[in-house]
Each structure stands twice: as structure tokens, then as C-alpha cells.
Motif scaffolding. Sequence first.
Motif, mmCIF file in Angstrom:
data_model
loop_
_atom_site.group_PDB
_atom_site.id
_atom_site.type_symbol
_atom_site.label_atom_id
_atom_site.label_comp_id
_atom_site.label_asym_id
_atom_site.label_seq_id
_atom_site.Cartn_x
_atom_site.Cartn_y
_atom_site.Cartn_z
ATOM 1 N N CYS A 4 0.867 -1.183 0.000
ATOM 2 C CA CYS A 4 0.000 0.000 0.000
ATOM 3 C C CYS A 4 0.903 1.233 0.000
ATOM 4 O O CYS A 4 1.887 1.298 0.730
ATOM 5 N N LEU A 5 0.574 2.233 -0.818
ATOM 6 C CA LEU A 5 1.392 3.443 -0.911
ATOM 7 C C LEU A 5 0.864 4.589 -0.051
ATOM 8 O O LEU A 5 1.397 5.694 -0.103
ATOM 9 N N ASN A 6 -0.155 4.334 0.751
ATOM 10 C CA ASN A 6 -0.666 5.352 1.664
ATOM 11 C C ASN A 6 0.387 5.586 2.744
ATOM 12 O O ASN A 6 0.736 4.674 3.484
ATOM 13 N N PRO A 7 0.919 6.822 2.860
ATOM 14 C CA PRO A 7 1.984 7.080 3.836
ATOM 15 C C PRO A 7 1.538 6.883 5.279
ATOM 16 O O PRO A 7 2.368 6.715 6.166
ATOM 17 N N ASP A 8 0.227 6.901 5.549
ATOM 18 C CA ASP A 8 -0.276 6.719 6.907
ATOM 19 C C ASP A 8 -0.606 5.263 7.235
ATOM 20 O O ASP A 8 -1.009 4.959 8.352
ATOM 21 N N GLY A 43 11.851 5.176 5.156
ATOM 22 C CA GLY A 43 11.093 6.400 4.956
ATOM 23 C C GLY A 43 11.610 7.501 5.853
ATOM 24 O O GLY A 43 12.345 7.254 6.804
ATOM 25 N N GLY A 44 11.200 8.690 5.522
ATOM 26 C CA GLY A 44 11.602 9.852 6.290
ATOM 27 C C GLY A 44 10.538 10.926 6.189
ATOM 28 O O GLY A 44 9.388 10.634 5.858
ATOM 29 N N GLY A 45 10.927 12.148 6.431
ATOM 30 C CA GLY A 45 9.987 13.249 6.454
ATOM 31 C C GLY A 45 9.406 13.628 5.109
ATOM 32 O O GLY A 45 8.359 14.254 5.028
ATOM 33 N N PHE A 46 10.062 13.244 4.018
ATOM 34 C CA PHE A 46 9.598 13.661 2.694
ATOM 35 C C PHE A 46 9.060 12.521 1.837
ATOM 36 O O PHE A 46 8.577 12.748 0.744
ATOM 37 N N GLY A 47 9.165 11.270 2.288
ATOM 38 C CA GLY A 47 8.643 10.180 1.483
ATOM 39 C C GLY A 47 9.080 8.820 1.981
ATOM 40 O O GLY A 47 9.632 8.686 3.067
ATOM 41 N N LYS A 48 8.807 7.801 1.150
ATOM 42 C CA LYS A 48 9.161 6.421 1.464
ATOM 43 C C LYS A 48 9.882 5.783 0.282
ATOM 44 O O LYS A 48 9.617 6.105 -0.865
ATOM 45 N N ASN A 58 11.312 -7.881 -15.918
ATOM 46 C CA ASN A 58 11.404 -8.999 -14.979
ATOM 47 C C ASN A 58 12.600 -8.821 -14.045
ATOM 48 O O ASN A 58 13.442 -9.717 -13.889
ATOM 49 N N SER A 59 12.704 -7.631 -13.452
ATOM 50 C CA SER A 59 13.794 -7.310 -12.535
ATOM 51 C C SER A 59 13.240 -6.472 -11.381
ATOM 52 O O SER A 59 12.046 -6.209 -11.311
ATOM 53 N N HIS A 60 14.118 -6.059 -10.486
ATOM 54 C CA HIS A 60 13.724 -5.237 -9.346
ATOM 55 C C HIS A 60 14.368 -3.853 -9.463
ATOM 56 O O HIS A 60 15.465 -3.713 -10.000
ATOM 57 N N ILE A 61 13.660 -2.861 -8.936
ATOM 58 C CA ILE A 61 14.176 -1.494 -8.894
ATOM 59 C C ILE A 61 13.896 -0.916 -7.500
ATOM 60 O O ILE A 61 13.116 -1.478 -6.739
ATOM 61 N N ILE A 62 14.522 0.197 -7.220
ATOM 62 C CA ILE A 62 14.231 0.967 -6.014
ATOM 63 C C ILE A 62 13.500 2.218 -6.471
ATOM 64 O O ILE A 62 13.924 2.879 -7.420
ATOM 65 N N THR A 63 12.390 2.537 -5.808
ATOM 66 C CA THR A 63 11.645 3.741 -6.155
ATOM 67 C C THR A 63 11.368 4.545 -4.899
ATOM 68 O O THR A 63 11.279 3.983 -3.796
#
Length: 76
Positions: A4-8, A43-48, A58-63
Motif C-alpha cells: 500500500c502506498l498510503n503514507p499513513d 522512509g523519512g519526512g519527505f517520502g518512502k 522482470n527485474s527489481h528497482i528501487i523507487t
Amino acid sequence: MICCLNPDCHNPPNSDRTMFCSNCGTGLVVLRNRYRPIKTLGGGGFGKTYLAEDAEENSHIITYLFICFSADAEGY
């Protein structure tokens, strides 16, 4: 697994078979119809930061997902 991308949301992992977060009810999304967030890395104060699967390569990334704050948000 999809996150889930909900920061809360305090329990972001969800089954691939669901369309909404089982914890907070937010709709689960694939970013740019390609990247599926599968694990919260930090995560931090500006995002996750998330580990995501790239469906095309068919690979992995960091976003990194920025959290936007409204000027009339409580406390600002």
C-alpha cells in the motif's frame, strides 16, 4: 505481495489478489502500469523508499515516493 502506498498505512503488505489495502482501504496501484511496489525499505519526512518489481524487464528497482503536504494542513 504488493505494498500500500498510503503514507499513513502502518501495515502496507497485501496479497496480489486484492485491489484495496486490507489495513486502510486505499486502492493498490502499479506505478506507471509497470512497477509493482513489493516491500517498504525505509522512509523519512519527505517520502518512502520501496523495492518494486519491473513487470517489463522482470527485474527489481528501487523507487522513492514523495509525500506532498498541503499549505493548509494541520500544524502548518
